[in-house]
Design an enzyme around this catalytic site. Structure first.
Site, mmCIF file in Angstrom:
data_model
loop_
_atom_site.group_PDB
_atom_site.id
_atom_site.type_symbol
_atom_site.label_atom_id
_atom_site.label_comp_id
_atom_site.label_asym_id
_atom_site.label_seq_id
_atom_site.Cartn_x
_atom_site.Cartn_y
_atom_site.Cartn_z
ATOM 1 N N CYS A 1 0.839 -1.202 0.000
ATOM 2 C CA CYS A 1 0.000 0.000 0.000
ATOM 3 C C CYS A 1 0.877 1.257 0.000
ATOM 4 C CB CYS A 1 -0.915 -0.027 1.223
ATOM 5 S SG CYS A 1 -1.920 1.445 1.406
ATOM 6 N N CYS B 1 -0.350 4.149 2.234
ATOM 7 C CA CYS B 1 -0.124 3.893 3.665
ATOM 8 C C CYS B 1 1.344 4.044 4.035
ATOM 9 C CB CYS B 1 -0.537 2.469 4.032
ATOM 10 S SG CYS B 1 -2.113 1.951 3.347
ATOM 11 N N ASP B 2 2.226 3.459 3.248
ATOM 12 C CA ASP B 2 3.624 3.330 3.680
ATOM 13 C C ASP B 2 4.618 4.153 2.868
ATOM 14 O OD1 ASP B 2 2.877 1.622 5.738
ATOM 15 O OD2 ASP B 2 2.904 -0.116 4.426
#
Ligand code: FAD
Length: 309
Positions: free
Chosen positions: A135, A138-139
């Site tokens: 992701c 997200c990261d």
């Protein structure tokens, strides 16, 4: 069979399912949650979560989901640590089956999520949350100005590349064949980026690093040549599989198996609602899943009120 009639059964205990449960029990609805094979959902396989509001220092994914579960249970949700194997939505009351039992229920919330497709390498699995991710939103921010690689050649890989290229110093896109599978326009947008390099006809054989990602062992699929490439992060972008096998024939699914949703949380069956990654092909974030869980519970509550009339 359990003789008791439940108001709501929530299938799934990720952010969508547990948020739905919190809203349902606070509306005084008798609520059962099936947690499935991954209690807490996808966030339990990640380490730092920096984008969920309310945690200024960030929070570990498993800790966040433990807190949400405790909150749902304290408010009165009953959580059953089993998977749903089958459902019968052909008539009301609906029936939900686990390995052990059959349950009767007036309304159902489908929140069984999705799982990222991984390469399946031991080294990749060991380093998830330590430089390996599925992701970018997200990261990605953990890799500002660093060198990272993406595996994949489809539209989701190009979408991840467009997002990551704005953050990272250098981006490698690794694809196993000669040609990318993404739409031409998406390929062109990525090819025009100055910090992106394509490694075609290449597969990842091993993710290198003990505690965190330090590099990749790569194999050229044409001549078998092996080489190593130093990277700080690896994003796998080869698709998501919704957890909907147990729903086939009971509710409309799209060509990829996601639950078809209309009017925010409604499915093709009145009284069956959906929330989170199981029906979301776009956002796939914990906060959007939670938001959808809230909406699904409120819609289910309205449905039950209407039914009473
Ligand atoms: C490595 C990784 C890192 C991520 N990091 C972040 C991040 O930092 N921030 C962020 O916002 N998002 C992040 N995400 C995305 C986020 O985890 C998901 O968008 C979110 O978890 C979706 O929530 P959900 O409740 O819809 O589904 P999921 O979290 O997928 O939960 C699904 C639930 O359904 C259950 N289930 C499945 N089948 C059945 C069944 N038959 N019976 C009963 N239960 C069933 C599972 O056990 C699970 O409890 C990350 C995802 C991954 C993979």
């Amino acid at each position: 069979m359990e003789n008791k009639m439940n108001d709501i059964i929530v299938i799934g205990s990720g952010p969508a399912g547990l948020t739905a449960a919190i809203y349902a029990v606070r509306s005084n609805l008798n609520t059962l949650v099936f947690s499935g094979g991954q209690p807490g959902g996808q966030l339990t396989i990640t380490t730092e979560v920096e984008d969920f509001p309310g945690f200024p220092e960030g929070i570990k994914g498993p800790e966040l989901m433990m807190k949400v579960r405790e909150q749902a249970e304290r408010l009165g949700a009953k959580i059953i640590d089993e998977s749903v194997t089958k459902v019968d939505f052909s008539k009301e009351p609906f029936k939900v089956f686990s390995e052990e039992k059959e349950y009767m229920v007036k309304a159902v919330i489908l929140a069984s999520g999705a799982t990222a497709r991984w390469l399946g390498l031991d080294s990749e699995q060991r380093l998830i949350g330590r430089g390996v991710s599925a992701c970018a939103v997200c990261d990605g921010p953990f890799f500002r100005n660093k060198k990272v690689a993406i595996v994949g050649g489809g539209d989701s890989a190009m979408k991840e590349a467009l997002f990551l290229s704005k953050l990272v110093g250098e981006l490698l896109i690794i694809h196993r064949s000669e040609k990318l599978d993404a739409f031409e326009a998406n390929q062109k947008s990525v090819q025009s980026l100055p910090n992106v390099k394509f490694l075609m006809n290449t597969v990842v054989q091993e993710v290198l690093g003990k505690e965190k990602v330090e590099g990749l062992k790569l194999k050229d699929t044409k001549n078998g040549e092996i080489k190593e490439e130093a990277v700080d992060g690896l994003f796998i972008a080869i698709g998501y599989k919704p957890s909907t096998d147990f729903l086939k024939g009971q509710v409309d699914l799209d060509e990829k198996g996601f639950v078809v949703v209309h009017d925010e949380t409604k499915t093709s069956v009145p009284g069956v609602f959906t929330a989170g990654d199981v029906s979301d092909r776009i956002y796939q974030q914990a906060i959007t899943a939670s938001g959808a869980g809230c909406k699904a519970a409120l819609d289910a509550q309205n449905y039950l009120t209407e039914q009473k009339k």
